[in-house]
Scaffold this motif. Structure first.
Motif, PDB file in Angstrom:
ATOM      1  N   GLU A   1     -18.161 -14.019  12.550  1.00 38.82           N
ATOM      2  CA  GLU A   1     -16.960 -13.899  11.713  1.00 38.82           C
ATOM      3  C   GLU A   1     -17.185 -13.893  10.205  1.00 38.82           C
ATOM      4  N   ASN A   2     -17.967 -14.843   9.664  1.00 39.01           N
ATOM      5  CA  ASN A   2     -18.125 -14.911   8.210  1.00 39.01           C
ATOM      6  C   ASN A   2     -19.593 -15.026   7.818  1.00 39.01           C
TER       7      ASN A   2
ATOM      8  N   PHE B   1     -19.358 -16.793   2.757  1.00 41.88           N
ATOM      9  CA  PHE B   1     -18.160 -16.859   3.595  1.00 41.88           C
ATOM     10  C   PHE B   1     -17.324 -15.587   3.543  1.00 41.88           C
ATOM     11  N   GLU B   2     -17.920 -14.482   3.088  1.00 36.84           N
ATOM     12  CA  GLU B   2     -17.236 -13.185   3.120  1.00 36.84           C
ATOM     13  C   GLU B   2     -17.058 -12.763   4.580  1.00 36.84           C
ATOM     14  N   PRO B   3     -15.864 -12.268   4.962  1.00 40.46           N
ATOM     15  CA  PRO B   3     -15.679 -11.791   6.336  1.00 40.46           C
ATOM     16  C   PRO B   3     -16.659 -10.657   6.666  1.00 40.46           C
TER      17      PRO B   3
ATOM     18  N   CYS C   1     -23.976  -8.333   4.463  1.00 43.31           N
ATOM     19  CA  CYS C   1     -22.887  -8.835   3.626  1.00 43.31           C
ATOM     20  C   CYS C   1     -22.885  -8.057   2.307  1.00 43.31           C
TER      21      CYS C   1
ATOM     22  N   ILE D   1     -10.251  -8.362   9.273  1.00 40.24           N
ATOM     23  CA  ILE D   1     -10.274  -9.817   9.336  1.00 40.24           C
ATOM     24  C   ILE D   1      -9.467 -10.262  10.542  1.00 40.24           C
TER      25      ILE D   1
END
Length: 267
Positions: free
Chosen positions: A152-153, A158-160, A176, A260
């Motif tokens: 998920e991240n 913590f970027e989706p 990412c 998301i």
């Protein structure tokens, strides 16, 4: 100006910013990351564990260099940045760092309203200026990222999750576009919900564009873009790969998929 002309101009704009960021990256002082496993297990992004000492005067210079570039690239934007130099105080820059690293859009919206500037400007300046630092954190953390089971991240910023490439062996590598952390993932696994059911995971393709596809999951209705960069003529940064493949986002979202995962509220 057509959509394609706008996209081409935006790509050229981003390429120049990447050049600036690569230069700034060489000027960043060494730092350490305290890999506290308890914090990581609790969901803390790795960037919060970095022990950073920000050089305020250096950062002010970077922001001014960025503003000069933007005005040179698009002179019509000059008036929108007139009051920005007065806002580059030590206090504001320190706060911008903390808020940009966690992408606190509410803070930047409020800051813009408070100071009478356009909403996009402070977040753009902060994100663009601190991006090289984020990359270095990700590079330092990469061995730790390689050992993690990730859904998920991005574990660093913590970027989706929204994009993957294929390595030399054809294996899927999540990329990412914000911090450039990367990690291998199962070919038939949803990066948003972990679903591995081959019946509910499938791929959308674009006719005549074999290097790009969209992996969609019918369980959570999310998607990621998958790019076979070996077929690309020009080698692009992860940021530019994300930007140049924006048509995949449009196609996926037009078909009812999301970048998301929707959080279900339990009553």
């Amino acid at each position: 100006m057509s959509k394609f002309d706008i996209l081409e101009e935006l790509q050229e704009f981003q390429e120049k910013i990447v050049e600036l960021q690569e230069k700034w990256k060489l000027e960043i002082a060494p730092f350490k990351i305290n890999f506290d496993q308890a914090e990581i297990d609790a969901g803390a992004p790795i960037l919060e564990l970095a022990e950073l000492e920000l050089d305020i005067s250096q950062t002010q210079r970077w922001i001014m260099e960025l503003i000069d570039f933007v005005i040179g690239f698009k002179p019509s934007l000059k008036w929108r940045f007139i009051n920005i130099p007065d806002l580059l105080t030590n206090e504001n820059i320190m706060e911008w760092l903390g808020k940009s690293l966690i992408t606190d859009r509410k803070y930047f919206k409020h800051f813009a309203e408070e100071h009478g500037i356009e909403e996009w400007i402070p977040l753009f300046l902060a994100e663009s200026t601190f991006h090289p630092l984020l990359q270095l954190i990700a590079e330092t953390a990469q061995p730790e990222v390689d050992r993690m089971n990730i859904i998920e991240n991005c574990p660093v910023c913590f970027e989706p999750i929204r994009m993957a490439t294929l390595d030399g062996g054809g294996k899927k590598v999540i990329q990412c576009p914000r911090c450039y952390a990367h990690w291998h993932a199962k070919h038939l696994q949803c990066s948003h919900c972990g679903n591995e059911d081959h019946i509910t995971i499938h791929f959308l393709t674009i006719e005549g564009v074999p290097a790009m596809q969209i992996q969609v999951c019918e369980q959570c209705k999310c998607y990621i873009k998958i790019l076979d960069t070996k077929q690309f003529i020009t080698k692009l940064s992860v940021t530019l790969l994300d930007l140049s493949s924006i048509r995949l986002d449009i196609i996926a979202q037009d078909k009812g998929y999301f970048s998301i995962r929707e959080k279900k509220v339990i009553h």
